[in-house]
Design a protein around this motif. Sequence first.
Motif, PDB file in Angstrom:
ATOM      1  N   ALA A  20       0.827  -1.206   0.000  1.00 16.51           N
ATOM      2  CA  ALA A  20       0.000   0.000   0.000  1.00 16.51           C
ATOM      3  C   ALA A  20       0.860   1.254   0.000  1.00 16.51           C
ATOM      4  O   ALA A  20       0.482   2.275  -0.580  1.00 16.51           O
ATOM      5  N   THR A  54      -5.028   2.752  -1.681  1.00 13.48           N
ATOM      6  CA  THR A  54      -4.361   2.782  -0.380  1.00 13.48           C
ATOM      7  C   THR A  54      -5.361   2.680   0.751  1.00 13.48           C
ATOM      8  O   THR A  54      -5.147   1.951   1.736  1.00 13.48           O
ATOM      9  N   GLY A  91       0.421   4.800  -2.016  1.00 17.70           N
ATOM     10  CA  GLY A  91       0.058   6.023  -1.325  1.00 17.70           C
ATOM     11  C   GLY A  91       1.107   7.115  -1.400  1.00 17.70           C
ATOM     12  O   GLY A  91       0.769   8.308  -1.452  1.00 17.70           O
TER      13      GLY A  91
END
Length: 437
Positions: free
Chosen positions: A105, A358, A109
Motif C-alpha cells: 500500500a 491505499t 500512497g
Amino acid sequence: MTRAPAPVGRPARPVGSLTVWQGAALYVGAVLGTGVIALPALAVRAAGPASLLAWLGLVVLSVPLAATFAALGARYPDGGGVSTYVRHAFGARAAAVVGWCFYFAVPAGAPAAGMFAGAYVATALGGGRRTVLLTAAVLLVLVAVANGFGLTVSGRLQLALAVLLVALLLTAVVTALPHAHLRNLHPFAPHGRPAIGAAAALLVWSFAGWEAITHLAADFRRPERDLPRATAVAVAVVGVLYLAVAATSVLVLGPAAGTSDAPLAELLALGIGGTVHVLAAAAAVLLTLGTMNAYFAGAARLGAALGRDGALPAWLDRGGSVGEVPRRSLAVVTALSGLALAATAVTDVGPQPLVLLTTGSFVTVYTLGTAAAVRLLPRGSGAHRCALLALVAVAALLVMTGWYLLWPLVITASALCYLRRRRAAGPARDEQPQYVP
C-alpha cells in the motif's frame, strides 16, 4: 507491564534510539500528513458543513485505535508490526496477508501524497502537471535518502518537521478565525445524512497511520513505556489540529471550502494577507515529507521482517535488526513508488485512484490488526476494551469502503499464492518471528 526475560543463551534485545518526542513526531507525520492540505475541501464537497461530524467521529475513533496498536507494540516490539500481531493471533498465512497489504500500500500512497504537495508547488511556482510530478519525484528521493541514513537521522528530521508543521497550522487557524461566521454552517447537511458516512469513508486517508509506527516499536529506547506516551501525545496533537483546520475551513470559507483545492492556502491568505502561495506550498511539502518519511521507515522495517519470516524473499531480511538499516527493503519500496508515479504520469489519471487503493488496503490492515488485539490483549484490561471498540468501528469503515476492497483482495490472493509456491519449493517457515522481547 513486566516483560519476559530473554531466553538463556540469547543476547538481550538491543536498545533502540527513538525518544518519546521523536516517536510522537513520527506519529504526527504519519497521521496528520496530506489529509490536512487536501481533504477538508473534498469532505465539504461530499457532505457540506456536516462533514465536521465525520471529522469528529474519526478523531474519536483514533483514541481506541491508537491505544490498541500502542498496547500491541509495547507488548510485541517487533519490526513486523501488525503482521507480527496477526501472526501470533491467527498464524503465518494471515500474517503474510496483512503484511503484504501494508507493504504494497505504501508504494501506492506515497506518489499520491507527493502529488498533493506538488499541486501546491505548482500553484506557487507554475509549471502545471510537470511541476506536480517533479515535486513528487523529489520527495520520494528525499525520504529514501533520509531513511537510508538510519532512524537516528530520520527521527530527528521528523521532530523538526513536526514542530514546524504545528506552528504553520496554528498560524493559519488563529489568523483566519476572526473571519469566521456561524451562518456558514447553514444548510448543515445539504446532501443529507448518508453523505456524512461517505465523507467518513473518504477521510480514512487522513487517519491512516496509527499502525505505521508499530513497525518501529523495537527502535524505541523503552517500548513498553515510550510507545504509549508517544501515542498519547500524537493523538492529542492530531485531533486538535484536524478539528481546528476543518472547522476553520467551514466557518471561514463557507461554500467556497468545497471548491478550493488548497484550503490551507486560502486560510493563510485571509489571515495574513498578501500572496502566501509560497508559504502554503512550503507547508504542504513539509506535511507530505513528514508523512512519507514515517511510512517509508515503517514499510522498510516491515519488508525486512516479512523476509525474515518467509512471507517475502529472504534477501530482504538484511538490515532488519534493531540499530541496522533495512536498505534492501527500502530500495524495493522506493522503486515500486517510482513505478507507481511513472504509471500515473503516463496514464494521466491523477492521484485519486492511488488514494482509493491505499485506503482499501489500510482498512483491511486495521480490521485484521484490531481482531488480533482482541485475541491477544489480556481480557478485562483497558487495552482489550479499546480493541473491542476499535474493531466494531473499523468493521463499519470496512463496509463503507465498498468496491475499493477489490485491491486488498488481489493482494491477499497474491500473498497466498507466494506462500504456496514457497512451500512447494522447500520447507515452510511457519515458526513464530524470531524477535527478542
